[in-house]
Scaffold this motif. Structure first.
Motif, short mmCIF file in Angstrom:
data_model
loop_
_atom_site.label_atom_id
_atom_site.label_comp_id
_atom_site.label_asym_id
_atom_site.label_seq_id
_atom_site.Cartn_x
_atom_site.Cartn_y
_atom_site.Cartn_z
N VAL A 92 -9.03 -1.66 -7.75
CA VAL A 92 -8.57 -0.19 -6.86
C VAL A 92 -9.16 0.63 -7.17
O VAL A 92 -9.90 1.63 -6.64
N SER A 96 -10.76 1.82 -3.63
CA SER A 96 -10.16 3.19 -3.17
C SER A 96 -10.99 3.80 -2.86
O SER A 96 -11.70 4.73 -1.43
N HIS A 117 -1.57 5.54 -6.61
CA HIS A 117 -1.75 5.03 -5.70
C HIS A 117 -1.26 3.45 -5.77
O HIS A 117 -0.46 2.69 -5.49
N GLY A 118 -2.80 3.46 -6.26
CA GLY A 118 -2.56 1.91 -6.07
C GLY A 118 -2.33 1.03 -7.12
O GLY A 118 -1.51 -0.16 -6.76
N TYR A 122 0.79 -2.00 -6.40
CA TYR A 122 0.43 -3.27 -7.03
C TYR A 122 2.03 -3.62 -7.28
O TYR A 122 2.06 -4.50 -6.90
N GLY A 168 -5.91 3.56 -1.78
CA GLY A 168 -5.58 2.72 -3.26
C GLY A 168 -4.32 2.40 -2.96
O GLY A 168 -4.91 1.06 -3.46
N ALA A 169 -3.53 2.54 -2.08
CA ALA A 169 -2.39 1.77 -1.73
C ALA A 169 -2.64 -0.07 -1.34
O ALA A 169 -2.13 -0.41 -1.27
N SER A 171 -5.58 -1.83 -2.27
CA SER A 171 -6.61 -1.84 -2.99
C SER A 171 -5.30 -2.29 -3.91
O SER A 171 -5.70 -3.54 -4.00
N GLY A 172 -3.92 -1.43 -3.80
CA GLY A 172 -2.84 -2.66 -4.91
C GLY A 172 -2.38 -3.53 -4.24
O GLY A 172 -1.98 -4.30 -4.80
N CYS A 175 -4.31 -6.22 -4.45
CA CYS A 175 -4.82 -7.17 -5.95
C CYS A 175 -3.69 -7.87 -5.90
O CYS A 175 -3.33 -8.68 -6.25
#
Length: 230
Positions: A92, A96, A117-118, A122, A168-169, A171-172, A175
């Motif tokens: 993240v 991000s 956010h990530g 997640y 970030g969101a 990327s989470g 993941c």
């Protein structure tokens, strides 16, 4: 064995947040501005921000707004997902920043909100894949406190980097898709009455088996009698 006690998770997260506060304090003490360590899209000097931007905050209000989410969401991640937690944070953190560097507006993007956010997304998405009691409980806690993060990934104020929130969101969620099965699900507690096999009915018992045997023997005797008559 990986330790994932709640106390250890809180201490690790508090230590990380303390580092962020030390950096901000140094800006006040030495009268310096570290915003140049943020991500500046599509510039060579802005690449350093991919590594440093989450540690830099523009004002006291900015760092105050991020402190509690960092503490709570970070603790939930470290406690709930001991095997995937570090790769989630690293992914993240980097993705991000890369997303902001490629697609962000021409400005310095700073702050740990992309990271929070990530982690939130997640926790949200991984619970959908796993659907065990622990992940659902963690998700419900995170959503109750910070469910508004589902809306802050869209543009609102010009001074807020929604790009960091959005990537970030993203990327989470990525993941969660990749590593949702990495952490073993908690063992389901079984009670003694569940472990013992069910006993036969005390009245009926094996009577049904005896009746079947009697019926089959009667049928055989009847067939033999017919053959003898013939």
């Amino acid at each position: 064995m990986i330790k994932s006690s709640l106390k250890n998770s809180m201490l690790i997260t508090a230590f990380a947040v303390g580092i962020v506060w030390c950096i901000k304090s140094s800006e006040f003490i030495f009268l310096i501005d570290l915003s140049w360590l943020g991500v500046y899209p599509q510039t060579w000097h802005g690449l350093i921000g991919i590594l440093t931007a989450p540690l830099i905050h523009g004002s006291l209000e900015h760092i105050f707004n991020n402190t509690l989410p960092m503490l709570i969401l970070g603790t939930l991640l470290l406690y709930g997902y001991p095997k995937s937690r570090w790769r989630v944070l690293a992914t993240v953190w980097l993705l991000s920043g890369v997303g902001v560097w490629i697609f962000g507006r021409e400005s310095y993007h700073i702050g740990a909100s992309g990271l929070t956010h990530g982690v939130f997304f997640y926790l949200l998405v991984v619970s959908i894949f796993r659907r065990d009691k622990r992940s659902v409980a963690i998700m419900m806690t995170a959503f109750f406190l910070y469910g508004g993060m589902t809306m802050t990934i869209f543009p609102r104020e010009a001074s807020i980097s929604f790009e960091y929130h959005f990537f970030g969101a993203l990327s989470g969620a990525l993941c969660a898709l990749l590593w949702h099965s990495l952490d073993p699900k908690p063992m389901m507690k079984k009670y003694e009455w569940e472990k013992q096999p069910e006993a036969d009915d005390p009245i009926i018992g094996d009577a049904w088996q005896m009746e079947e045997q009697l019926l089959s023997s009667d049928t055989k005797n009847g067939n033999q009698a017919i053959k003898e008559e013939k």
